[in-house]
Motif scaffolding. Structure first.
Motif, mmCIF file in Angstrom:
data_model
loop_
_atom_site.group_PDB
_atom_site.id
_atom_site.type_symbol
_atom_site.label_atom_id
_atom_site.label_comp_id
_atom_site.label_asym_id
_atom_site.label_seq_id
_atom_site.Cartn_x
_atom_site.Cartn_y
_atom_site.Cartn_z
ATOM 1 N N PHE A 124 -5.228 -4.415 17.268
ATOM 2 C CA PHE A 124 -4.638 -3.074 17.194
ATOM 3 C C PHE A 124 -3.884 -3.008 15.869
ATOM 4 N N HIS A 125 -4.395 -2.221 14.938
ATOM 5 C CA HIS A 125 -3.773 -2.175 13.609
ATOM 6 C C HIS A 125 -3.834 -0.737 13.089
ATOM 7 N N THR A 126 -2.676 -0.107 13.059
ATOM 8 C CA THR A 126 -2.632 1.291 12.620
ATOM 9 C C THR A 126 -1.586 1.476 11.522
ATOM 10 N N GLN A 127 -1.703 2.574 10.817
ATOM 11 C CA GLN A 127 -0.587 3.078 10.017
ATOM 12 C C GLN A 127 -0.167 4.368 10.721
ATOM 13 N N ASP A 128 0.992 4.282 11.343
ATOM 14 C CA ASP A 128 1.482 5.349 12.209
ATOM 15 C C ASP A 128 2.257 6.350 11.339
ATOM 16 N N ILE A 129 1.797 7.588 11.319
ATOM 17 C CA ILE A 129 2.402 8.583 10.424
ATOM 18 C C ILE A 129 3.857 8.856 10.800
ATOM 19 N N SER A 130 4.117 8.904 12.114
ATOM 20 C CA SER A 130 5.483 9.202 12.545
ATOM 21 C C SER A 130 6.414 8.046 12.215
ATOM 22 N N LEU A 131 5.977 6.826 12.509
ATOM 23 C CA LEU A 131 6.817 5.663 12.201
ATOM 24 C C LEU A 131 7.067 5.580 10.696
ATOM 25 N N THR B 207 0.832 -1.216 0.000
ATOM 26 C CA THR B 207 0.000 0.000 0.000
ATOM 27 C C THR B 207 0.866 1.267 0.000
ATOM 28 N N GLY B 208 2.153 1.101 0.384
ATOM 29 C CA GLY B 208 3.031 2.261 0.498
ATOM 30 C C GLY B 208 3.211 2.716 1.938
ATOM 31 N N LEU B 209 2.414 2.145 2.860
ATOM 32 C CA LEU B 209 2.558 2.496 4.280
ATOM 33 C C LEU B 209 2.625 1.202 5.088
ATOM 34 N N HIS C 29 -3.871 21.187 9.503
ATOM 35 C CA HIS C 29 -2.534 21.577 9.043
ATOM 36 C C HIS C 29 -1.442 20.635 9.549
ATOM 37 N N LEU C 30 -1.754 19.364 9.529
ATOM 38 C CA LEU C 30 -0.731 18.339 9.784
ATOM 39 C C LEU C 30 -1.225 17.015 9.206
ATOM 40 N N PHE C 31 -0.367 15.990 9.307
ATOM 41 C CA PHE C 31 -0.726 14.664 8.790
ATOM 42 C C PHE C 31 -1.342 13.834 9.917
ATOM 43 N N LEU C 32 -2.190 12.881 9.539
ATOM 44 C CA LEU C 32 -2.878 12.065 10.550
ATOM 45 C C LEU C 32 -2.502 10.583 10.449
#
Ligand code: DGY
Length: 418
Positions: free
Chosen positions: A226-233, A148-150, A280-283
Motif C-alpha cells: 500500500f503506497h500512496t501520496q495522499d493529497i490531504s495528508l 519528490t516534493g510529496l 475541479h479538485l486535486f487527486l
C-alpha cells in the motif's frame, strides 16, 4: 446555544483520562495523533494549561527518529483492536508504527496566538518547538527519500480517512491477513457505519508487514503493497510546515529552518501536477501504478487549506463545493455524492466531518470565497444543533453516525461554531 457550549465542554472533561483526551470512550480508548491536535484547540476554551498538556502527552510517544505515531497507548484497554500487542513497537508508552495527518504545528500556532496566558504559551512553545521540528523533518527525510516534493503513506489509517473509496484499488492489492483476529469496533458502532471485514483483513496485513520489515523506512518505501501520496495528508503537512516556520520566528531560540523551507518550496512546485481539470479538485496518487487515483473526495479540496491552489483553481473548487452542498447539504461529503461508491453513513465513504469542514472553510476564506465558506459553516452548525456531537454525519440527512460524545467534534464546535 449555552447548552451546546456546556455540552461540548462536558464532553472534553468526560473524555479526559488525565492529560490526554480519548476521541470517545469505548470505540477509541487511547490518544490519537490528529484528534489530539484538534482536541487541544477545544481545551483552549476550557483550560489553557490543559490544551498544552494534550500536546505534551502525545509527544511522550515520539520515536527517536522524530515520528509521532498515530496512536499512543497510554494505558491498556480491551475495547480496541489492534492494540499494542499487535503493533509490537517497543517503547514506553507503546505506540503504533505509522503516523497521521500532521496538523499539530498549525494547532500549536492557533493556540499560541489566541491564548491569554502569554508567559505560559511562550514556555510551552519553546519546549515543543524542537519536537515539532524533528517530527516535520522526519516526514520529509523518511517519507520522501527521493525528494519528490510529496510524502508517501503506507496505510489507510495513516490518511485518517480509513475506508475512503480513494484507497479501494490500492488496498485491493494488499493481501488479506491469514490469521484469526477479533474486531472490537463493531461492539460500539453499527457495522453499516464502519469499514468492511475485507478491508480490515488488509489493514491488519499491513500492521504485520511493518513489523516484519523491522519498521525500516527504506524497506517499507521499496516494498509496501500500500503506497500512496495522499493529497490531504500532504496539504496538512504543507500548511503545518508553513506554520512551523512562522512559529520559529516567535520562539525564544530560533532554529535553522533552511531544509524545511526547501521542502515547502518543493511541494509548492509539485502540487499543480495533482490538479484534475475535469473534476475541479486535486487527486491522490497511487505510487505502484504511478498515476492519479480518479476518485473525488473532500481531501481533494485540502490544497485550499495549504495555500497550494492558484486563484483560478480555488474559484473552481469553491463552485464545486457549492454543488456538493446541493446534493448533501449537511456538511461537506467526504466522498462526492456523485461517485458510485458514495455511502452516506459509512465512515469516510460519504459522511461529513466537522474538522474537515473547518479546514476547508479556512482555505476558502484565504482565497476570498467568503460566501461558500459561510454556507459551509452554517451547514456545520446546523448539524450539531440537529444531532449533537457525533463522530461524523450523514451529509444528506444530518443524522449523527459513528461514536457519540466525540472530542474533536466538540472541540471544533467550541472553536468555530458556537
Ligand atoms: C480505527 O480504528 O478505526 C481508527 O481509525 C484507526 O486509526
Amino acid at each position: 446555544l449555552d447548552n451546546l457550549v456546556a455540552q461540548a465542554k462536558d464532553i472534553l472533561r468526560t473524555n479526559d483520562l488525565g492529560g490526554y483526551t480519548v476521541p470517545t470512550k469505548g470505540l477509541y480508548p487511547f490518544q490519537w495523533n490528529w484528534d489530539a491536535g484538534v482536541t487541544a484547540l477545544g481545551w483552549l476554551y476550557v483550560d489553557e494549561l490543559r490544551a498544552w498538556t494534550e500536546f505534551e502527552k502525545l509527544f511522550e510517544g515520539q520515536w527517536e527518529n522524530g515520528m509521532v505515531p498515530h496512536i499512543v497507548f497510554h494505558q491498556e484497554s480491551d475495547d480496541y483492536f489492534p492494540g499494542p500487542d499487535q503493533w509490537k513497537v517497543e517503547g514506553n508508552p507503546p505506540t503504533t508504527s505509522i503516523s497521521q495527518p500532521p496538523l499539530l504545528a498549525t494547532m500549536v500556532r492557533i493556540i499560541y496566538e489566541q491564548s491569554k496566558d502569554k508567559e505560559l504559551a511562550q514556555a510551552k512553545l519553546d519546549a515543543l518547538m524542537p519536537k515539532l521540528i524533528r517530527y516535520h523533518e522526519w516526514w520529509y527525510r523518511e517519507r520522501d527519500p527521493e525528494t519528490t516534493g510529496l510524502v508517501s503513506s503506507y496505510h489507510p489509517w495513516e490518511s485518517g480517512m480509513d475506508n475512503s473509496p480513494a484507497w479501494d484499488d490500492v488496498l485491493h492489492r494488499v493481501p488479506q491477513v491469514n490469521r484469526p483476529y477479533q474486531r472490537r469496533d463493531l461492539n460500539h458502532v453499527d457495522s453499516k457505519q464502519r469499514p468492511l471485514k475485507e478491508q480490515y483483513d488488509r489493514y491488519i496485513y499491513l500492521v504485520d508487514f511493518f513489523r516484519e520489515n523491522d519498521f525500516d523506512y527504506q524497506k517499507i518505501y521499496q516494498n509496501c503493497p500500500f503506497h500512496t501520496q495522499d493529497i490531504s495528508l500532504n496539504a496538512v503537512l504543507q500548511r503545518g510546515t508553513i506554520d512551523l516556520i512562522h512559529l520559529n520566528t516567535l520562539a525564544s531560540v530560533a532554529a535553522d529552518m533552511t531544509s524545511l523551507e526547501a521542502s515547502v518550496a518543493k511541494a509548492e512546485e509539485v502540487f499543480p501536477s495533482l490538479w484534475d481539470a475535469e473534476r475541479h479538485l486535486f487527486l491522490n496518487r497511487d505510487q505502484a501504478l504511478e498515476k492519479a487515483i480518479p476518485v473525488s473526495t473532500s481531501g481533494g479540496f485540502m490544497p485550499l487549506y495549504s495555500y497550494s491552489a492558484t486563484p483560478e483553481q480555488a474559484a473552481l473548487m469553491a463552485a464545486e463545493i457549492k454543488e456538493w452542498l446541493v446534493l448533501g447539504p449537511s456538511g461537506l461529503a467526504s466522498t462526492s455524492p456523485l461517485e458510485s461508491t458514495f455511502d452516506a453513513k459509512r465512515y469516510w465513504r460519504g459522511p461529513s466531518w466537522l474538522h474537515i469542514n473547518w479546514m476547508i472553510v479556512d482555505g476558502l476564506k484565504h482565497y476570498g470565497h467568503e460566501d461558500v465558506a459561510e454556507q459551509l459553516r452554517q451547514a456545520s452548525r446546523a448539524i450539531i444543533e440537529q444531532s449533537g456531537y457525533f463522530e461524523y454525519f450523514d451529509p444528506i440527512t444530518g443524522e449523527g453516525c459513528g461514536g457519540k460524545d466525540f472530542s474533536w467534534t466538540a472541540a471544533i464546535a467550541l472553536h468555530w461554531l458556537l
